[in-house]
Structure formats: C-alpha cells, structure tokens
Design a protein around this motif. Structure first.
Motif, PDB file in Angstrom:
ATOM      1  N   TYR A  56       0.825  -1.206   0.000  1.00 31.37           N
ATOM      2  CA  TYR A  56       0.000   0.000   0.000  1.00 31.37           C
ATOM      3  C   TYR A  56       0.860   1.257   0.000  1.00 31.37           C
ATOM      4  O   TYR A  56       0.602   2.219  -0.727  1.00 31.37           O
ATOM      5  N   GLN A  57       1.909   1.247   0.836  1.00 33.07           N
ATOM      6  CA  GLN A  57       2.779   2.422   0.905  1.00 33.07           C
ATOM      7  C   GLN A  57       3.416   2.720  -0.436  1.00 33.07           C
ATOM      8  O   GLN A  57       3.629   3.883  -0.790  1.00 33.07           O
ATOM      9  N   ARG A  58       3.714   1.653  -1.185  1.00 34.77           N
ATOM     10  CA  ARG A  58       4.391   1.830  -2.473  1.00 34.77           C
ATOM     11  C   ARG A  58       3.424   1.805  -3.649  1.00 34.77           C
ATOM     12  O   ARG A  58       3.831   1.862  -4.790  1.00 34.77           O
ATOM     13  N   ARG A  59       2.140   1.687  -3.326  1.00 30.47           N
ATOM     14  CA  ARG A  59       1.082   1.722  -4.337  1.00 30.47           C
ATOM     15  C   ARG A  59       1.281   0.642  -5.400  1.00 30.47           C
ATOM     16  O   ARG A  59       1.345   0.903  -6.597  1.00 30.47           O
ATOM     17  N   ILE A  60       1.372  -0.586  -4.897  1.00 26.19           N
ATOM     18  CA  ILE A  60       1.597  -1.760  -5.737  1.00 26.19           C
ATOM     19  C   ILE A  60       0.475  -2.762  -5.480  1.00 26.19           C
ATOM     20  O   ILE A  60       0.024  -2.935  -4.348  1.00 26.19           O
ATOM     21  N   GLN A  61       0.046  -3.422  -6.547  1.00 28.25           N
ATOM     22  CA  GLN A  61      -0.796  -4.606  -6.375  1.00 28.25           C
ATOM     23  C   GLN A  61      -0.055  -5.812  -6.932  1.00 28.25           C
ATOM     24  O   GLN A  61       0.546  -5.766  -8.005  1.00 28.25           O
ATOM     25  N   ILE A  62      -0.063  -6.885  -6.157  1.00 25.99           N
ATOM     26  CA  ILE A  62       0.523  -8.158  -6.585  1.00 25.99           C
ATOM     27  C   ILE A  62      -0.608  -9.075  -7.017  1.00 25.99           C
ATOM     28  O   ILE A  62      -1.601  -9.238  -6.292  1.00 25.99           O
ATOM     29  N   ILE A  63      -0.478  -9.661  -8.189  1.00 29.29           N
ATOM     30  CA  ILE A  63      -1.453 -10.637  -8.668  1.00 29.29           C
ATOM     31  C   ILE A  63      -0.755 -11.995  -8.722  1.00 29.29           C
ATOM     32  O   ILE A  63       0.273 -12.149  -9.393  1.00 29.29           O
ATOM     33  N   ALA A  64      -1.290 -12.954  -7.974  1.00 30.10           N
ATOM     34  CA  ALA A  64      -0.738 -14.305  -7.966  1.00 30.10           C
ATOM     35  C   ALA A  64      -1.868 -15.281  -8.294  1.00 30.10           C
ATOM     36  O   ALA A  64      -3.030 -15.004  -8.001  1.00 30.10           O
ATOM     37  N   TYR A  65      -1.520 -16.408  -8.898  1.00 32.75           N
ATOM     38  CA  TYR A  65      -2.549 -17.406  -9.186  1.00 32.75           C
ATOM     39  C   TYR A  65      -1.949 -18.797  -9.059  1.00 32.75           C
ATOM     40  O   TYR A  65      -0.731 -18.983  -9.166  1.00 32.75           O
ATOM     41  N   ASP A  66      -2.830 -19.761  -8.788  1.00 38.52           N
ATOM     42  CA  ASP A  66      -2.404 -21.157  -8.749  1.00 38.52           C
ATOM     43  C   ASP A  66      -2.213 -21.632 -10.186  1.00 38.52           C
ATOM     44  O   ASP A  66      -3.179 -21.615 -10.969  1.00 38.52           O
ATOM     45  N   ARG A  67      -0.991 -22.059 -10.542  1.00 41.09           N
ATOM     46  CA  ARG A  67      -0.821 -22.647 -11.869  1.00 41.09           C
ATOM     47  C   ARG A  67      -1.711 -23.887 -11.990  1.00 41.09           C
ATOM     48  O   ARG A  67      -2.049 -24.522 -10.987  1.00 41.09           O
ATOM     49  N   PRO A  68      -2.106 -24.239 -13.213  1.00 36.20           N
ATOM     50  CA  PRO A  68      -3.025 -25.372 -13.385  1.00 36.20           C
ATOM     51  C   PRO A  68      -2.566 -26.620 -12.623  1.00 36.20           C
ATOM     52  O   PRO A  68      -1.403 -27.021 -12.689  1.00 36.20           O
ATOM     53  N   GLY A  69      -3.508 -27.209 -11.885  1.00 32.26           N
ATOM     54  CA  GLY A  69      -3.228 -28.409 -11.105  1.00 32.26           C
ATOM     55  C   GLY A  69      -2.869 -28.140  -9.661  1.00 32.26           C
ATOM     56  O   GLY A  69      -2.891 -29.058  -8.830  1.00 32.26           O
ATOM     57  N   VAL A 128      -2.042 -15.958 -17.917  1.00 30.82           N
ATOM     58  CA  VAL A 128      -1.741 -14.626 -17.383  1.00 30.82           C
ATOM     59  C   VAL A 128      -2.530 -13.560 -18.148  1.00 30.82           C
ATOM     60  O   VAL A 128      -3.109 -12.638 -17.540  1.00 30.82           O
ATOM     61  N   ALA A 129      -2.574 -13.662 -19.461  1.00 25.87           N
ATOM     62  CA  ALA A 129      -3.320 -12.681 -20.262  1.00 25.87           C
ATOM     63  C   ALA A 129      -4.808 -12.718 -19.927  1.00 25.87           C
ATOM     64  O   ALA A 129      -5.464 -11.665 -19.843  1.00 25.87           O
ATOM     65  N   THR A 130      -5.352 -13.907 -19.725  1.00 24.69           N
ATOM     66  CA  THR A 130      -6.773 -14.045 -19.383  1.00 24.69           C
ATOM     67  C   THR A 130      -7.075 -13.397 -18.034  1.00 24.69           C
ATOM     68  O   THR A 130      -8.084 -12.699 -17.869  1.00 24.69           O
ATOM     69  N   ILE A 131      -6.182 -13.609 -17.059  1.00 19.99           N
ATOM     70  CA  ILE A 131      -6.371 -12.996 -15.740  1.00 19.99           C
ATOM     71  C   ILE A 131      -6.274 -11.476 -15.853  1.00 19.99           C
ATOM     72  O   ILE A 131      -7.088 -10.739 -15.275  1.00 19.99           O
ATOM     73  N   ALA A 132      -5.278 -10.999 -16.594  1.00 22.19           N
ATOM     74  CA  ALA A 132      -5.114  -9.553 -16.763  1.00 22.19           C
ATOM     75  C   ALA A 132      -6.357  -8.936 -17.411  1.00 22.19           C
ATOM     76  O   ALA A 132      -6.831  -7.867 -16.986  1.00 22.19           O
ATOM     77  N   ASP A 133      -6.912  -9.607 -18.403  1.00 23.78           N
ATOM     78  CA  ASP A 133      -8.133  -9.120 -19.049  1.00 23.78           C
ATOM     79  C   ASP A 133      -9.283  -9.057 -18.044  1.00 23.78           C
ATOM     80  O   ASP A 133     -10.049  -8.085 -18.010  1.00 23.78           O
ATOM     81  N   ALA A 134      -9.424 -10.106 -17.237  1.00 25.77           N
ATOM     82  CA  ALA A 134     -10.520 -10.163 -16.270  1.00 25.77           C
ATOM     83  C   ALA A 134     -10.410  -9.057 -15.226  1.00 25.77           C
ATOM     84  O   ALA A 134     -11.424  -8.569 -14.713  1.00 25.77           O
ATOM     85  N   LEU A 135      -9.171  -8.652 -14.925  1.00 26.91           N
ATOM     86  CA  LEU A 135      -8.946  -7.619 -13.917  1.00 26.91           C
ATOM     87  C   LEU A 135      -8.824  -6.213 -14.528  1.00 26.91           C
ATOM     88  O   LEU A 135      -8.590  -5.241 -13.808  1.00 26.91           O
ATOM     89  N   GLY A 136      -8.947  -6.139 -15.844  1.00 25.65           N
ATOM     90  CA  GLY A 136      -8.877  -4.836 -16.506  1.00 25.65           C
ATOM     91  C   GLY A 136      -7.474  -4.251 -16.551  1.00 25.65           C
ATOM     92  O   GLY A 136      -7.320  -3.025 -16.549  1.00 25.65           O
ATOM     93  N   LEU A 137      -6.464  -5.102 -16.644  1.00 29.66           N
ATOM     94  CA  LEU A 137      -5.068  -4.650 -16.645  1.00 29.66           C
ATOM     95  C   LEU A 137      -4.503  -4.777 -18.057  1.00 29.66           C
ATOM     96  O   LEU A 137      -4.425  -5.874 -18.605  1.00 29.66           O
TER      97      LEU A 137
END
Length: 300
Positions: A47-60, A79-88
């Motif tokens: 928050y202090q550095r104004r960063i969001q981390i996006i992590a996901y479970d790889r398939p399986g 990764v592209a699908t997640i970014a699209d879903a999050l509007g990134l």
C-alpha cells in the motif's frame, strides 16, 4: 482478495490480489511446488508503495483446474486471461524458482503488455546448449527431473503420495529439504513469519492433488515453447551463488542469451534468499509502469 477466472477452454484459475487494488500491477508467479499464497511483501508495504501483486495457482495446484500436457509457454495465455478479467492492460511479471521460466515466457510472448520481467533463482531450458543442466544441483532434484524426462508415470507414482503427506503436514517438505539446505537457506527458513508463509503456500498448492507439481516438472524438462533470446523487454536475473536447488549456472546461461538482461549474482546467498531480494526487485520492476491516480483514502 481472491477471484475465480475462467479460461477460454473452460478451466478455472484461482487468483489472489495483494496490496493496493488501484496500484501498479505485478504478476508474481510461484515456485515448484507452490500456490498463489506463496511469500510476498506485506500488505502495508504494498500500500505504501502503491503496488498490487497478482498471484494465481498454476493449473493443477490449489483450486486451479489441471491442464494436462501443459508447456511453460501455456502460462502466457492464463496470465493474459487474468489480466483481461482484472482490466489490466500493461503489467510487470516476476517469477521465483519454478515460476521464473513461466515469467520469461510472458516476456517473450506478450511483448506488447509486459513492461519488465524478473526471474529469480530460475532454471534454464532443458536443452540449453553448452550448459551442464545438473551441475551443482542437489541429488533430490536431479532424481526428480531425470525421472520426469525418462518416465512420467514413475514421477507421478512418486509425487502423488508425497504431495498427499505434505498437503496434510506441509512442515514435512521443509524437513525433507533440511539436510540439503545451505547455512544461508537454513537461516532464512528459520524466520517464523517466513516459515509460516511457506507452510501455508505448500499446504494450499498440494491440498487437492500432486497434479500441479507433476505437470511443472514435466513442463520444465520439455521444450518450453519460446526462445529466451527472443525476449525484448528489460529483464532482471537474480540468483544466489550458493543455490543447490536451481544452480547459478542456469541464470548465467540465461543472462548471456537474453538481450540486455541485468544479472545480479549474490555470492553469499542461496535459494530462499530470493524472498528477501523481492522488495528491491519490485522497485526495479515498477520503473516503466505509470503511477496510479492519487488516492486520498485507503480502500477498506
């Protein structure tokens, strides 16, 4: 904050967002075995550095559906699908250990979206020309990757009961590794907060099956689906010279072949020291991402 994202082929991916939801986005790709709950900087720091981390479970892993026969390059579409879903639209990517090759795949195959990439204590391609792939690698990893390459069914037979036991008692994995840990790794893993994050990470990743672990090993010792030499975005390679799980020669090989790559080799560090290096690497990753709009109130 977690999200479930559907891929075009109908699979579910379990995604976690840490830090400032309006902050500059960095995908953090977990190690092998692992999950979206792997070690990351504390929320207050993000928050202090104004960063969001996006992590996901790889398939399986965890609650993400399996993708049989996946290659390292298959992570790119997820990764592209997640970014699209999050509007990134644009984002940086970092990967640690088994996640590092997947981060490099994003750099190579999403050049219009990935601003910078960091590969920490990663591996080189299985067929890396001029590299002795096993030089300096601990016996357990040599055995695992050799079996993955020669006999995938035997690998599954070995990892399935092991993963079940670790999923119930994740401390078992750290105990199994203890005899192979360097002094530097032992010191880092002894930290109560970090150890707690590692145990949560292993438990979640292996909670349902060994599939992610098996498929990671198979993907890492098969053709990756891209050439590191094709990467054009800025890349940071970080490695501890004392690493026995992913030997430092792998990062040296990558640094020589990725155009313009910056390599940082810490002579006193080993594998788990990458966790302590991450905050500084985040600073480097964020240089090409625009500052988010000013916020006058921290979101609840």
């Amino acid at each position: 904050m977690h999200n479930r994202v559907r891929t075009a082929d109908g699979r579910q991916l379990m995604v976690e967002r840490f830090g400032d939801p309006r902050g500059r986005p960095v995908f953090l790709l977990h190690g092998t075995p692992g999950s979206r709950l792997g070690p990351a900087p504390r929320g207050m720091v993000l928050y202090q550095r104004r960063i969001q981390i996006i992590a996901y479970d790889r398939p399986g892993y965890g609650d993400s559906d399996r993708l049989r026969g996946r290659s390292v390059a298959d992570a790119v579409q997820d990764v592209a699908t997640i970014a699209d879903a999050l509007g990134l639209e644009r984002f940086a990517v970092a990967g640690r250990s088994g996640g590092a090759p997947h981060a490099l795949a994003c750099a190579a195959l999403l050049p219009e979206r990935v601003t910078r990439t960091a590969a920490l204590v990663g591996l080189a391609p299985w067929d890396a020309d001029g590299l002795d792939w096993f030089d300096g690698m601990t016996a357990s990893n040599v055995r695992e990757y050799t079996t993955a390459s020669a006999d995938p069914e035997e690998l599954a037979a070995r990892l399935t009961p092991r993963a079940a036991a670790i999923g119930k008692d994740p401390g078992r994995l750290l105990e199994e590794l203890r005899i192979e840990l360097t002094d530097n790794d032992r010191m880092i893993v002894a930290d109560a907060g970090l150890r707690s994050m590692l145990l949560r990470n292993f438990r979640e990743g292996l909670r349902n099956s060994a599939d992610g672990w098996i498929d990671d090993a198979l993907a890492l010792c098969s053709p990756w689906g891209f050439e590191p030499a094709d990467i054009r975005c800025p890349v940071m390679i970080w490695h501890g010279e004392q690493d026995v799980f992913s030997p430092v020669g792998h990062s040296r090989w990558l640094a020589e072949r990725i155009p313009g790559a910056t390599a940082t080799i810490d002579p006193a560090a080993a594998h788990f020291a990458a966790l302590r290096a991450l905050p500084e690497i985040l600073t480097w990753l964020l240089r090409d991402l625009p500052d988010p709009p000013e916020q006058h109130q921290r979101p609840a």
